[in-house]
Write an enzyme that holds these catalytic residues in place. Structure first.
Site, PDB file in Angstrom:
ATOM      1  N   SER A  46       0.806  -1.229   0.000  1.00 17.76           N
ATOM      2  CA  SER A  46       0.000   0.000   0.000  1.00 17.76           C
ATOM      3  C   SER A  46       0.834   1.272   0.000  1.00 17.76           C
ATOM      4  O   SER A  46       1.910   1.333   0.614  1.00 17.76           O
ATOM      5  CB  SER A  46      -0.876  -0.012   1.268  1.00 17.76           C
ATOM      6  N   GLU A  86       0.183   3.608   1.786  1.00 17.81           N
ATOM      7  CA  GLU A  86       0.270   4.040   3.191  1.00 17.81           C
ATOM      8  C   GLU A  86       1.681   3.806   3.745  1.00 17.81           C
ATOM      9  O   GLU A  86       2.049   4.376   4.764  1.00 17.81           O
ATOM     10  CB  GLU A  86      -0.748   3.288   4.050  1.00 17.81           C
ATOM     11  N   TYR A 118      -1.346   0.305  10.699  1.00 15.71           N
ATOM     12  CA  TYR A 118      -1.639  -0.348   9.417  1.00 15.71           C
ATOM     13  C   TYR A 118      -0.459  -0.179   8.451  1.00 15.71           C
ATOM     14  O   TYR A 118       0.003  -1.145   7.835  1.00 15.71           O
ATOM     15  CB  TYR A 118      -2.918   0.258   8.806  1.00 15.71           C
TER      16      TYR A 118
HETATM   17  P1  NDP Z   1     -11.386  -4.619   2.052  1.00 10.55           P
HETATM   18  O1  NDP Z   1     -11.295  -4.068   3.436  1.00 10.55           O
HETATM   19  O2  NDP Z   1     -12.573  -4.310   1.214  1.00 10.55           O
HETATM   20  O3  NDP Z   1     -11.260  -6.226   2.138  1.00 10.55           O
HETATM   21  C1  NDP Z   1     -10.412  -6.842   3.071  1.00 10.55           C
HETATM   22  C2  NDP Z   1     -10.651  -8.333   3.013  1.00 10.55           C
HETATM   23  O4  NDP Z   1      -9.810  -8.996   3.973  1.00 10.55           O
HETATM   24  C3  NDP Z   1     -12.097  -8.757   3.351  1.00 10.55           C
HETATM   25  O5  NDP Z   1     -12.471  -9.792   2.482  1.00 10.55           O
HETATM   26  C4  NDP Z   1     -11.952  -9.288   4.772  1.00 10.55           C
HETATM   27  O6  NDP Z   1     -12.931 -10.222   5.139  1.00 10.55           O
HETATM   28  C5  NDP Z   1     -10.588  -9.961   4.672  1.00 10.55           C
HETATM   29  N1  NDP Z   1     -10.012 -10.276   5.973  1.00 10.55           N
HETATM   30  C6  NDP Z   1      -9.834  -9.444   7.032  1.00 10.55           C
HETATM   31  N2  NDP Z   1      -9.275 -10.114   8.060  1.00 10.55           N
HETATM   32  C7  NDP Z   1      -9.103 -11.394   7.647  1.00 10.55           C
HETATM   33  C8  NDP Z   1      -8.575 -12.567   8.252  1.00 10.55           C
HETATM   34  N3  NDP Z   1      -8.123 -12.571   9.516  1.00 10.55           N
HETATM   35  N4  NDP Z   1      -8.540 -13.725   7.536  1.00 10.55           N
HETATM   36  C9  NDP Z   1      -9.014 -13.750   6.274  1.00 10.55           C
HETATM   37  N5  NDP Z   1      -9.537 -12.677   5.650  1.00 10.55           N
HETATM   38  C10 NDP Z   1      -9.572 -11.512   6.324  1.00 10.55           C
HETATM   39  O7  NDP Z   1     -10.032  -4.198   1.309  1.00 10.55           O
HETATM   40  P2  NDP Z   1      -9.785  -3.854  -0.250  1.00 10.55           P
HETATM   41  O8  NDP Z   1     -10.468  -4.857  -1.081  1.00 10.55           O
HETATM   42  O9  NDP Z   1     -10.021  -2.410  -0.463  1.00 10.55           O
HETATM   43  O10 NDP Z   1      -8.205  -4.044  -0.333  1.00 10.55           O
HETATM   44  C11 NDP Z   1      -7.625  -5.314  -0.645  1.00 10.55           C
HETATM   45  C12 NDP Z   1      -6.192  -5.346  -0.113  1.00 10.55           C
HETATM   46  O11 NDP Z   1      -5.431  -4.316  -0.714  1.00 10.55           O
HETATM   47  C13 NDP Z   1      -6.048  -5.138   1.398  1.00 10.55           C
HETATM   48  O12 NDP Z   1      -4.947  -5.917   1.820  1.00 10.55           O
HETATM   49  C14 NDP Z   1      -5.718  -3.672   1.517  1.00 10.55           C
HETATM   50  O13 NDP Z   1      -4.998  -3.436   2.714  1.00 10.55           O
HETATM   51  C15 NDP Z   1      -4.870  -3.471   0.290  1.00 10.55           C
HETATM   52  N6  NDP Z   1      -4.869  -2.150  -0.284  1.00 10.55           N
HETATM   53  C16 NDP Z   1      -6.041  -1.536  -0.600  1.00 10.55           C
HETATM   54  C17 NDP Z   1      -6.052  -0.318  -1.229  1.00 10.55           C
HETATM   55  C18 NDP Z   1      -7.320   0.382  -1.580  1.00 10.55           C
HETATM   56  O14 NDP Z   1      -7.263   1.583  -1.872  1.00 10.55           O
HETATM   57  N7  NDP Z   1      -8.451  -0.300  -1.626  1.00 10.55           N
HETATM   58  C19 NDP Z   1      -4.771   0.350  -1.578  1.00 10.55           C
HETATM   59  C20 NDP Z   1      -3.595  -0.412  -1.243  1.00 10.55           C
HETATM   60  C21 NDP Z   1      -3.652  -1.618  -0.610  1.00 10.55           C
HETATM   61  P3  NDP Z   1     -14.340  -9.770   5.825  1.00 10.55           P
HETATM   62  O15 NDP Z   1     -15.254  -9.404   4.686  1.00 10.55           O
HETATM   63  O16 NDP Z   1     -14.724 -10.989   6.567  1.00 10.55           O
HETATM   64  O17 NDP Z   1     -14.022  -8.581   6.699  1.00 10.55           O
HETATM   65  P1  GDR Z   2      -6.843   5.771   3.556  1.00  4.12           P
HETATM   66  O1  GDR Z   2      -8.378   5.878   3.125  1.00  4.12           O
HETATM   67  O2  GDR Z   2      -6.635   6.024   4.990  1.00  4.12           O
HETATM   68  O3  GDR Z   2      -6.058   6.590   2.585  1.00  4.12           O
HETATM   69  O4  GDR Z   2      -6.555   4.210   3.329  1.00  4.12           O
HETATM   70  P2  GDR Z   2      -9.607   6.656   3.768  1.00  4.12           P
HETATM   71  O5  GDR Z   2     -10.618   6.768   2.693  1.00  4.12           O
HETATM   72  O6  GDR Z   2     -10.031   6.059   5.063  1.00  4.12           O
HETATM   73  O7  GDR Z   2      -8.986   8.113   4.106  1.00  4.12           O
HETATM   74  C1  GDR Z   2      -8.490   8.970   3.093  1.00  4.12           C
HETATM   75  C2  GDR Z   2      -8.247  10.357   3.660  1.00  4.12           C
HETATM   76  O8  GDR Z   2      -9.510  10.973   3.941  1.00  4.12           O
HETATM   77  C3  GDR Z   2      -9.425  11.629   5.192  1.00  4.12           C
HETATM   78  N1  GDR Z   2     -10.768  11.763   5.786  1.00  4.12           N
HETATM   79  C4  GDR Z   2     -11.550  10.756   6.172  1.00  4.12           C
HETATM   80  N2  GDR Z   2     -11.379   9.411   6.106  1.00  4.12           N
HETATM   81  C5  GDR Z   2     -12.396   8.628   6.553  1.00  4.12           C
HETATM   82  N3  GDR Z   2     -12.276   7.291   6.460  1.00  4.12           N
HETATM   83  N4  GDR Z   2     -13.558   9.154   7.080  1.00  4.12           N
HETATM   84  C6  GDR Z   2     -13.750  10.500   7.170  1.00  4.12           C
HETATM   85  O9  GDR Z   2     -14.781  10.945   7.643  1.00  4.12           O
HETATM   86  C7  GDR Z   2     -12.704  11.342   6.688  1.00  4.12           C
HETATM   87  N5  GDR Z   2     -12.577  12.677   6.594  1.00  4.12           N
HETATM   88  C8  GDR Z   2     -11.394  12.930   6.038  1.00  4.12           C
HETATM   89  C9  GDR Z   2      -8.484  10.754   6.020  1.00  4.12           C
HETATM   90  O10 GDR Z   2      -7.983  11.473   7.142  1.00  4.12           O
HETATM   91  C10 GDR Z   2      -7.448  10.394   4.966  1.00  4.12           C
HETATM   92  O11 GDR Z   2      -6.476  11.399   4.885  1.00  4.12           O
HETATM   93  C11 GDR Z   2      -7.070   3.504   2.217  1.00  4.12           C
HETATM   94  C12 GDR Z   2      -7.321   2.053   2.645  1.00  4.12           C
HETATM   95  O12 GDR Z   2      -7.978   1.374   1.603  1.00  4.12           O
HETATM   96  C13 GDR Z   2      -6.020   1.333   2.936  1.00  4.12           C
HETATM   97  O13 GDR Z   2      -6.281  -0.043   3.186  1.00  4.12           O
HETATM   98  C14 GDR Z   2      -5.103   1.476   1.710  1.00  4.12           C
HETATM   99  O14 GDR Z   2      -3.893   0.827   1.940  1.00  4.12           O
HETATM  100  C15 GDR Z   2      -4.892   2.954   1.399  1.00  4.12           C
HETATM  101  O15 GDR Z   2      -6.151   3.547   1.137  1.00  4.12           O
HETATM  102  C16 GDR Z   2      -4.005   3.150   0.184  1.00  4.12           C
END
Ligand code: NDP
Ligand code: GDR
Length: 324
Positions: free
Chosen positions: A123, A125, A147
Site C-alpha cells: 500500500s 500508506e 496499518y
Molecule cells: P477490504 O477491506 O474491502 O477487504 C479486506 C478483506 O480482507 C475482506 O475480504 C476481509 O474479510 C478480509 N479479511 C480481514 N481479516 C481477515 C482474516 N483474519 N482472515 C481472512 N480474511 C480476512 O479491502 P480492499 O479490497 O479495499 O483491499 C484489498 C487489499 O489491498 C487489502 O490488503 C488492503 O490493505 C490493500 N490495499 C487496498 C487499497 C485500496 O485503496 N483499496 C490500496 C492499497 C492496498 P471480511 O469481509 O470478513 O471482513
Molecule cells: P486511507 O483511506 O486512509 O487513505 O486508506 P480513507 O478513505 O479512510 O482516508 C483517506 C483520507 O480521507 C481523510 N478523511 C476521512 N477518512 C475517513 N475514512 N472518514 C472521514 O470521515 C474522513 N474525513 C477525512 C483521512 O484522514 C485520509 O487522509 C485507504 C485504505 O484502503 C487502505 O487499506 C489502503 O492501503 C490505502 O487507502 C491506500
C-alpha cells in the site's frame, strides 16, 4: 484451466479480481474467514462460478490444506485489516493479520509448492510522511499508522522470501482505489453515500475529518488488472500502481455534491472525531515503471470515478426508499 486462490474475496478488490480472472478462464477459489453469517454481498453474483472456502490469516494450516485440494498456480493475498483508523484501536490484531498473515501464506507456499506465484497487496500508506514527491518503487518508507507499519512488514517479507527461497513473490504498491463496492467507512464511499442520502432527503449533513489531505485515487476495476499483469511478468518485482494525479478530500466533496446539484458547503461539517492521531498529508504516485514493464495504465479518471460512485449510491438509495 489455471487455478488462482484469492484471500479477501469478500472485499472490494476480491470481487473485481474474481471477475477479471473468470473472464480469463481461471478456476477461482476465494478464501473467506468464518463468521456467524457470511458477508458474501460483493460476490453474490459470482457464487455459481467461484468456489468459496473458509480460511483465516491467523491460521497457516488452512492454507496448506487448500493447496493440497485445489493445486493453485497463483495466489493473491488481498486479505487485511485494511481500515487505517481501526489500526490504532486494534494494533496487535492489525499486525497479526496484515503483517504476520503474509508470512503464514509464504511459509505455506514455500513448503507446499514454491512454484506458486504470489501477489502481496502492499500500500501507498507505507510512504506515510512522504520523503519524496511523487512516490516510486525506490522512495523510502515512513509509515504513519499501525496499518502502514504492518504493510511495510508484509512488503519486506515478500521481498525476503523472493530473495531467500527464490519464490515468485510480487509486491504491488497500490495507491487508493475506489468503486461503488468500496466499504462505507472509507472517505470516498462515505461522501458518495452521504450525497445520495442528502439528495433524497434522508439526512441533512455529512460529518468528515481532514478535508485537506490529498490522495491519488483510481478505480479498483483498473487496479486488479495490474495485479494480474504483475504475476504474468517474466520476473517477480515491486510495482507502484496509481494515476499520477492527486486531489484533496475537499475536491472530492465539491465534485460529488455538484454532480447531485448540491453545494457541499451547506452540508459538510468538519468533525474532530474523524481526525487521525497521525495523518498522511499527500500521496502521489509515479506509476511509470508499471506503464513501461507491464503495459498498464489507468482507464477511469478522477471526475468519472466520483460521478460513478455518486450515481451508484443514488440508485441504491432510491431503490431502498421506493421499497420502504
Ligand atoms: P477490504 O477491506 O474491502 O477487504 C479486506 C478483506 O480482507 C475482506 O475480504 C476481509 O474479510 C478480509 N479479511 C480481514 N481479516 C481477515 C482474516 N483474519 N482472515 C481472512 N480474511 C480476512 O479491502 P480492499 O479490497 O479495499 O483491499 C484489498 C487489499 O489491498 C487489502 O490488503 C488492503 O490493505 C490493500 N490495499 C487496498 C487499497 C485500496 O485503496 N483499496 C490500496 C492499497 C492496498 P471480511 O469481509 O470478513 O471482513
Ligand atoms: P486511507 O483511506 O486512509 O487513505 O486508506 P480513507 O478513505 O479512510 O482516508 C483517506 C483520507 O480521507 C481523510 N478523511 C476521512 N477518512 C475517513 N475514512 N472518514 C472521514 O470521515 C474522513 N474525513 C477525512 C483521512 O484522514 C485520509 O487522509 C485507504 C485504505 O484502503 C487502505 O487499506 C489502503 O492501503 C490505502 O487507502 C491506500
Amino acid at each position: 484451466m489455471p487455478t488462482a486462490i484469492i484471500t479477501g474475496i469478500t472485499g472490494q478488490d476480491g470481487s473485481y479480481l474474481a471477475e477479471l480472472l473468470l473472464s480469463k478462464g481461471y478456476n477461482v477459489v476465494g478464501v473467506a474467514r468464518r463468521a456467524s453469517t457470511f458477508t458474501l454481498e460483493r460476490v453474490a453474483h459470482l457464487l455459481d462460478k467461484i468456489t468459496v472456502v473458509q480460511g483465516d490469516l491467523h491460521d497457516q494450516g488452512s492454507f496448506m490444506a487448500l493447496f493440497e485440494e485445489y493445486k493453485p498456480t497463483e495466489f493473491y493475498n488481498l486479505a487485511a485489516q485494511s481500515f487505517v483508523p481501526t489500526s490504532w484501536n486494534q494494533p496487535t490484531l492489525t499486525g497479526e493479520v496484515t503483517a504476520l498473515g503474509v508470512t503464514r501464506i509464504l511459509e505455506a507456499i514455500r513448503y507446499y509448492n514454491p512454484k506458486i506465484r504470489f501477489y502481496q497487496a502492499s500500500s501507498s500508506e507505507m510512504y506515510g510522511k512522504v520523503l519524496e514527491i511523487p512516490q516510486s518503487e525506490t522512495t523510502p518508507f515512513y509509515p504513519r499508522s499501525p496499518y502502514g507499519v504492518a504493510k511495510v512488514y508484509g512488503h519486506y517479507i515478500t521481498i525476503n522470501y523472493r530473495e531467500s527461497f527464490d519464490l515468485f513473490a510480487v509486491s504491488g504498491i497500490l495507491f487508493n482505489h475506489e468503486s461503488p463496492r468500496r466499504g462505507l467507512e472509507f472517505v470516498t464511499r462515505k461522501i458518495a453515500d452521504g450525497v445520495a442520502k442528502i439528495k433524497l432527503g434522508l439526512t441533512k449533513e455529512l460529518r468528515l475529518g481532514n478535508l485537506e489531505s490529498k490522495r491519488d485515487w483510481g478505480f479498483a476495476g483498473d487496479y486488479v488488472d495490474a495485479m494480474w499483469r504483475m504475476l504474468q511478468h517474466d520476473q517477480p518485482d515491486n510495482f507502484v500502481i496509481g494515476t499520477g494525479e492527486t486531489h484533496t478530500v475537499r475536491e472530492f466533496c465539491e465534485i460529488a455534491f455538484a454532480h447531485a446539484d448540491l453545494d457541499w458547503q451547506k452540508y459538510v461539517i468538519v468533525d474532530e472525531r474523524f481526525y487521525r492521531p497521525a495523518e498522511v498529508d499527500i500521496l502521489l504516485s509515479d506509476p511509470s515503471k508499471a506503464g513501461r514493464e507491464l503495459g498498464w495504465e489507468p482507464k477511469v479518471g478522477f471526475v468519472d470515478l466520483v460521478k460513478m460512485m455518486v450515481d451508484s449510491d443514488m440508485e441504491r438509495i432510491r431503490k431502498q426508499v421506493a421499497n420502504s
